[in-house]
Design a protein around this motif. Structure first.
Motif, PDB file in Angstrom:
ATOM      1  N   ALA A 178       0.841  -1.201   0.000  1.00 39.70           N
ATOM      2  CA  ALA A 178       0.000   0.000   0.000  1.00 39.70           C
ATOM      3  C   ALA A 178       0.875   1.250   0.000  1.00 39.70           C
ATOM      4  CB  ALA A 178      -0.911  -0.004   1.233  1.00 39.70           C
ATOM      5  N   GLU A 209      -7.064   0.216   1.928  1.00 43.74           N
ATOM      6  CA  GLU A 209      -6.412   0.969   0.852  1.00 43.74           C
ATOM      7  C   GLU A 209      -7.456   1.590  -0.065  1.00 43.74           C
ATOM      8  OE1 GLU A 209      -3.017   0.481  -2.650  1.00 43.74           O
ATOM      9  OE2 GLU A 209      -3.928  -1.307  -1.774  1.00 43.74           O
ATOM     10  N   GLN A 264      -9.014   4.656   1.657  1.00 45.38           N
ATOM     11  CA  GLN A 264      -8.086   5.794   1.668  1.00 45.38           C
ATOM     12  C   GLN A 264      -7.987   6.446   0.296  1.00 45.38           C
ATOM     13  OE1 GLN A 264      -4.390   4.298   3.188  1.00 45.38           O
ATOM     14  NE2 GLN A 264      -5.137   4.116   5.286  1.00 45.38           N
ATOM     15  N   ARG A 271      -1.499   6.166  -7.569  1.00 41.14           N
ATOM     16  CA  ARG A 271      -2.494   5.096  -7.649  1.00 41.14           C
ATOM     17  C   ARG A 271      -3.858   5.596  -8.146  1.00 41.14           C
ATOM     18  NH1 ARG A 271      -0.814   0.677  -4.177  1.00 41.14           N
ATOM     19  NH2 ARG A 271       1.234   0.162  -5.043  1.00 41.14           N
TER      20      ARG A 271
END
Length: 631
Positions: A266, A488, A491, A571
């Motif tokens: 992550a 993840e 977030q 990401r």
């Protein structure tokens, strides 16, 4: 060994009395043995002053040992503190021997105190270590041998905890660090990873525990791949964060996390994006008790909103998440007002009243029906909840002056083959159109794939099937999916929402897609079982393919087109998707609403096919009510 076991069954007082008597014999042997060893004659045994000296030394030694807590120590768990008590007691005894012989003017060769000290340490201390070793050895016959991968502090703590427990006997450490290989820690030898297979065979090991709480997921994946072919079950200990905050103990075994198999580390969240729409704001989460909604709530509360409103239809789910968040609130001294509100996103007036009553500034819309086969069997409710629920939540947000509205979308909205994916793409179109129509509320959509451990995830199902002895069922041998952990995903949703300018469709980087059959095989092997197949008919657990379910795709996608742009976050990407203006979309929604009200499934399908969703169904209408009426 039988005699020692019987003694351990005595009362505490009896065991202390036996220890005192045995120590008295040891002091006797040490005292007279020291003189005999030095003088090499027995004449001294007939001299009364030496007997007076011995009696005094015996009493002083016994009192010293008792005062130092030696007789409170449990022999089978004896540690360095108890051994130091032996050393201190013998030092006192030896000092008294020298002092009293001088005071009573008794002849004492200079080497006798040293010999007496050595004999006493050897007998009093060594006897205790011998008993502990015998007890441990006897207990180990009934314990399961286990190998610990990792000879660091976590591995040593785990070995200590397991040694004192009734279940496992640690036979070896394995560590990648060359400096540790060949050494002995806590009486356990450290080997190199290349020797694991030999250790398993010679010591009959059936389980390996990974004591690597601070290792990266990519490193853990490498280790798991190296262990996959071996006939052993693999377990892990909790992560370093769980050990530090006290929520778990080092001796608590866990099954290998699928996140370790995926090997994806992550990324540390950007704090400015995490706080932008949350800190000191009133935040509302729809579907707050669901898999994604509840994790969003956990992440949001840590960013210190002024209020957190939990909007949820399920009473039990609302109760559960409120209780958990209040516990976090208390433990971390956050003092955040948590407001559990029951309601359905299909009631616009309820939503608007709630938004206005609490002056909501940020909404995370996670409420949706997401289970593909169930939505396929309940089309009207899927359309009502996913499309119109989003429409009502968004329109209520505009009326109440909400600043930010973030929709949790899905990869199944891309070229959908099922009702669920199509309704989520329609929900995206609703927000895109509203964002273009007005600028009061900032609408953002975040699209991602499957999350590990969610209510619809295959992982819990596979675990259950493996525990029951199989078979493990999957729908198709070639089916693949993207995976991400729930924390993840939550977030990244929060961070993507903070980056939205209005009408943005963000796509999360899910990494490489995973073949579900490969995942099932790894889970079977790492649970200590062998795969049953045509080539291995004597294996433990088989994998059976049941066929694709209604609306299910072999492969999922995250983008409709290739027009994707990177963002400041590694990401998170943004996609430029086809959209409709509000007037054109409103006409479709009015017709869709009428078709749902009339339970006209043919019209619903027709409208969804006409809308710019790229809907390409693989099955006919599967709705249970429609099917029953047709029959």
């Amino acid at each position: 060994m039988f005699l020692i076991s019987r003694i351990f069954e005595f009362s505490r007082f009896s065991k202390r009395l036996i220890s005192l008597c045995i120590d008295s014999v040891f002091i006797f042997i040490s005292f007279w043995g020291a003189f005999y060893f030095r003088l090499d004659n027995v004449d001294i045994f007939s001299e009364s002053e030496y007997w007076y000296l011995f009696t005094t030394i015996l009493i002083i030694s016994a009192l010293s040992f008792a005062r130092l807590g030696l007789y409170r120590a449990v022999l089978r768990f004896i540690n360095s503190q108890a051994l130091w008590a032996v050393v201190a007691g013998v030092v006192i005894s030896t000092f008294c021997l020298i002092t009293l012989s001088f005071y009573f003017e008794i002849t004492l060769p200079r080497s006798v105190p040293l010999i007496y000290f050595c004999f006493s340490i050897l007998l009093v201390g060594g006897s205790r270590l011998t008993v502990r070793a015998l007890v441990e050895r006897g207990n180990n016959y009934n314990k399961e041998p286990i190998l610990i991968y990792g000879a660091g502090s976590a591995g040593v703590q785990l070995a200590t905890a397991l040694t004192q427990g009734p279940e496992y006997h640690v036979v070896a450490f394995v560590d990648d660090e060359r400096a540790k290989q060949g050494t002995v820690i806590k009486g356990i030898r450290v080997y190199s990873p290349a020797e694991i297979e030999n250790i398993i065979k010679t010591k009959k090991v059936k389980k390996v525990s990974l004591a690597l709480p601070s290792a990266t997921r990519s490193r853990r994946k490498e280790i798991l791949l190296s262990l996959e072919s071996l006939p052993i079950g693999v377990f892990t200990i909790p992560g370093i964060s769980e050990l530090v905050d006290g929520s778990a103990k080092v001796s608590e075994f866990k099954e290998v996390g699928i996140e370790d198999l995926l090997g994806r580390d992550a990324v540390v969240p950007k704090q400015n994006l995490m706080t932008a729409n949350i800190t000191d704001k009133v935040v509302l989460v729809t579907g707050a008790g669901g898999s994604i909604g509840s994790e969003l709530c956990r992440q949001i509360i840590l960013q210190k909103p002024s209020k957190l409103v939990l909007f949820e239809l399920s009473e039990f789910a609302l109760y559960s998440i409120e209780k958990e968040l209040n516990s976090i609130n208390l433990d971390k001294h956050l003092e955040i007002e948590i407001l559990p509100v029951m309601g359905s996103v299909q009631k616009e007036n309820r939503l608007e009243t709630v938004y206005q009553s609490f002056n909501v500034q940020t909404v995370y819309h996670a409420a949706a029906y997401k289970h593909v086969p169930l939505v396929e069997l309940n089309v009207v409710e899927g359309v009502r909840n996913n499309i119109f629920g989003t429409l009502y939540a968004a329109k209520a947000a505009i009326s109440a002056g909400v600043e930010k509205f973030v929709l949790i979308s899905t990869d199944k909205a891309v070229r959908p083959t099922n009702i669920m994916g199509t309704t989520k793409r329609m929900a995206e179109l609703v927000l895109q159109s509203l964002a273009k129509e007005q600028s009061k509320t900032n609408f953002t959509m975040v699209r991602f794939g499957n999350v590990l451990g969610s209510s619809g995830s295959v992982v819990p199902l596979f675990r259950k099937q493996i525990k029951e002895g199989g078979p493990v069922t999957l729908t198709h041998p070639d089916i693949t999916r993207f995976f991400m952990t729930i924390p993840e995903a939550a977030q990244l949703v929060i961070q993507a929402g903070a980056m939205g300018k209005g009408g943005d469709v963000f796509v999360l980087d899910m990494g490489q897609s995973v073949k579900i059959k490969d995942l099932a095989e790894k889970m079977i092997k790492l649970s200590g079982f062998t795969l049953k197949s045509d080539t291995n008919p004597l294996g433990d657990i088989a994998i059976e393919c049941t066929g694709l379910r209604p609306g299910e795709k072999l492969y999922e996608e995250l983008l409709i087109g290739d027009d994707v742009i990177g963002t400041s976050h590694e990401r998170i990407m943004t996609a430029n998707e086809v959209m409709l203006d509000w007037k054109a979309l409103e006409k479709i929604l009015v017709k869709l609403d009428k078709a749902c009200h009339e339970f006209n499934h043919e019209k619903i399908r027709e409208l969804l096919l006409e809308a710019p969703t790229a809907f390409n169904p693989k099955d006919g209408i599967c709705d249970l009510v429609w099917t029953a009426n047709k029959q």
